[in-house]
Design an enzyme around this catalytic site. Sequence first.
Site, short mmCIF file in Angstrom:
data_model
loop_
_atom_site.label_atom_id
_atom_site.label_comp_id
_atom_site.label_asym_id
_atom_site.label_seq_id
_atom_site.Cartn_x
_atom_site.Cartn_y
_atom_site.Cartn_z
N GLN A 35 8.33 -29.52 6.51
CA GLN A 35 9.65 -29.68 5.86
C GLN A 35 9.72 -28.77 4.61
O GLN A 35 10.72 -28.08 4.40
CB GLN A 35 9.90 -31.14 5.43
N GLU A 36 8.63 -28.78 3.82
CA GLU A 36 8.65 -27.93 2.60
C GLU A 36 8.73 -26.46 3.00
O GLU A 36 9.44 -25.67 2.39
CB GLU A 36 7.37 -28.20 1.77
N ASP A 38 10.04 -25.23 5.82
CA ASP A 38 11.41 -24.96 6.31
C ASP A 38 12.38 -24.82 5.15
O ASP A 38 13.30 -24.01 5.17
CB ASP A 38 11.88 -26.09 7.25
N SER A 83 -11.16 0.46 28.31
CA SER A 83 -11.58 -0.81 28.91
C SER A 83 -13.08 -0.95 28.69
O SER A 83 -13.71 -0.09 28.08
CB SER A 83 -11.26 -0.80 30.42
N LEU A 84 -13.62 -2.07 29.14
CA LEU A 84 -15.03 -2.38 28.90
C LEU A 84 -15.78 -2.40 30.21
O LEU A 84 -15.27 -2.91 31.21
CB LEU A 84 -15.16 -3.78 28.26
N GLU A 114 -18.64 -10.78 20.21
CA GLU A 114 -17.31 -11.38 19.99
C GLU A 114 -16.89 -12.14 21.25
O GLU A 114 -17.22 -11.72 22.36
CB GLU A 114 -16.27 -10.28 19.72
N LYS A 116 -14.57 -12.99 24.24
CA LYS A 116 -13.59 -12.18 24.99
C LYS A 116 -12.44 -13.11 25.39
O LYS A 116 -12.55 -13.91 26.31
CB LYS A 116 -14.26 -11.57 26.23
N LYS A 287 -21.06 -5.23 21.14
CA LYS A 287 -20.80 -3.86 20.66
C LYS A 287 -21.91 -3.43 19.72
O LYS A 287 -22.38 -4.24 18.89
CB LYS A 287 -19.47 -3.80 19.88
N LYS A 311 -19.51 -11.08 31.49
CA LYS A 311 -18.48 -11.93 32.10
C LYS A 311 -19.10 -13.26 32.53
O LYS A 311 -20.15 -13.27 33.19
CB LYS A 311 -17.88 -11.25 33.33
C1 LIG Z 1 -14.19 -1.72 22.39
C2 LIG Z 1 -12.81 -1.85 23.02
C3 LIG Z 1 -12.72 -0.92 24.23
C4 LIG Z 1 -11.72 -1.48 21.99
N1 LIG Z 1 -11.85 -0.11 21.55
C5 LIG Z 1 -11.01 0.87 21.99
O1 LIG Z 1 -10.11 0.64 22.79
C6 LIG Z 1 -11.25 2.27 21.50
C7 LIG Z 1 -10.31 3.24 21.81
C8 LIG Z 1 -10.54 4.55 21.39
C9 LIG Z 1 -11.67 4.87 20.67
O2 LIG Z 1 -11.94 6.15 20.24
C10 LIG Z 1 -11.34 7.21 20.91
C11 LIG Z 1 -10.40 7.96 20.20
C12 LIG Z 1 -9.79 9.03 20.86
C13 LIG Z 1 -10.12 9.35 22.21
C14 LIG Z 1 -11.07 8.56 22.90
C15 LIG Z 1 -11.68 7.49 22.24
C16 LIG Z 1 -12.58 3.88 20.34
C17 LIG Z 1 -12.37 2.56 20.75
C18 LIG Z 1 -12.52 -3.28 23.42
C19 LIG Z 1 -11.78 -3.57 24.55
C20 LIG Z 1 -11.49 -4.92 24.87
C21 LIG Z 1 -11.97 -5.93 24.02
C22 LIG Z 1 -11.75 -7.33 24.24
N2 LIG Z 1 -11.03 -7.77 25.29
N3 LIG Z 1 -12.23 -8.23 23.38
C23 LIG Z 1 -12.95 -7.83 22.31
N4 LIG Z 1 -13.41 -8.77 21.46
N5 LIG Z 1 -13.20 -6.53 22.05
C24 LIG Z 1 -12.72 -5.57 22.88
N6 LIG Z 1 -13.00 -4.27 22.60
#
Ligand SMILES: CC(C)(CNC(=O)c1ccc(Oc2ccccc2)cc1)c1ccc2c(N)nc(N)nc2n1
Length: 328
Positions: A35-36, A38, A83-84, A114, A116, A287, A311
């Site tokens: 309420q405060e 809002d 992507s990872l 971290e 996911k 990482k 995963k």
């Molecule tokens: C590590 C990274 C892939 C992000 N990083 C990037 O996307 C990224 C992108 C360009 C980078 O540098 C470049 C710069 C220019 C050209 C090519 C690479 C470096 C990192 C990633 C992806 C998915 C994640 C997820 N679902 N959960 C958590 N907790 N972390 C995650 N981390």
Amino acid sequence: MDRLTAEARISELREQIEHHNRLYYIEDRPEITDQEYDQLMRELQNLEDLFPDMVTPDSPTQRVGGAPLAAFEKVVHHTPMLSLGNAFGEEELRDFDRRVRQAVGNQEVRYVCELKIDGLAISLHYENGIFVRGATRGDGQVGEDITQNLRTIRSIPLRLKRPLTLEVRGEAYMPRPAFEKLNKEREERGEALFANPRNSAAGSLRQLDPKIAASRQLDTFIYAIGDLQGIAVESHSEGLELLESLGFKVNQERRTFDSIEDVISFVNSWVEKRPQLSYDIDGIVIKVDSYSQQAELGFTAKSPRWAVAYKFPAEEAVTVLRGIEVSV
Ligand SMILES: CC(C)(CNC(=O)c1ccc(Oc2ccccc2)cc1)c1ccc2c(N)nc(N)nc2n1
């Protein structure tokens, strides 16, 4: 009220509202009642109605945007959203560790682990500290501009604590309680249910009408800095501290370890603890912490060599076929 007084009161209200926004949506420790809160918002809205020229895009009153869009524009990411690579077992994590240590020589290696989050990858772009554009991952190079919808997510700051120009990456997700409430409402209205929180978050952010996204209680965790002008940080964990200090919501369950065996214990601990979270996770991201070691490791065509996603086994999906229980 004269303009000068109004201007002073408007900036005071914005500061208070942003402070309570952070306490409620990011630190989960509100100090005032709804309420405060809002009441503060109503006073700000009334003053902005009296002095429309004082409205700025980063005002808390500007979160639920205008009219529904006809379609989403395309956005080219400044840096690609990578992507990872996946790991499905302890041995694959040990392989990852061996590859990392081979590439960096006999230096010490620190890992950041971290959660996911099982949501939708997003990219947020800030100019001089102001949120100007947000996009989906798309194919990693080109995503969809969903700025209007992302502005409705209260844990996304409309203005940073410092006037920096940067691009960050994170996950937009729907907390499980919000998912269950949404599906219950849809069931009462005879509408199709969402299969899981990830689909409902994706469906909510794909709405052309921001009022629908605003009604869906979405949330975010930010996990990476893309473009960062002019600030030197040496490691990923420092980068996450910086993101937190700027006003982003960064997941608190992250830990750093100096051995892959400790990483493996951490990963195994989360297999059990997972149901205690109020949101879905589908793994743990590991990482290499040091940016200079990340640079030594580099990238494959689509993912960093310095990160891997462990995963979890998919939830035991049990389907009852003609009365016989089978696990798929
Ligand atoms: C590590 C990274 C892939 C992000 N990083 C990037 O996307 C990224 C992108 C360009 C980078 O540098 C470049 C710069 C220019 C050209 C090519 C690479 C470096 C990192 C990633 C992806 C998915 C994640 C997820 N679902 N959960 C958590 N907790 N972390 C995650 N981390």
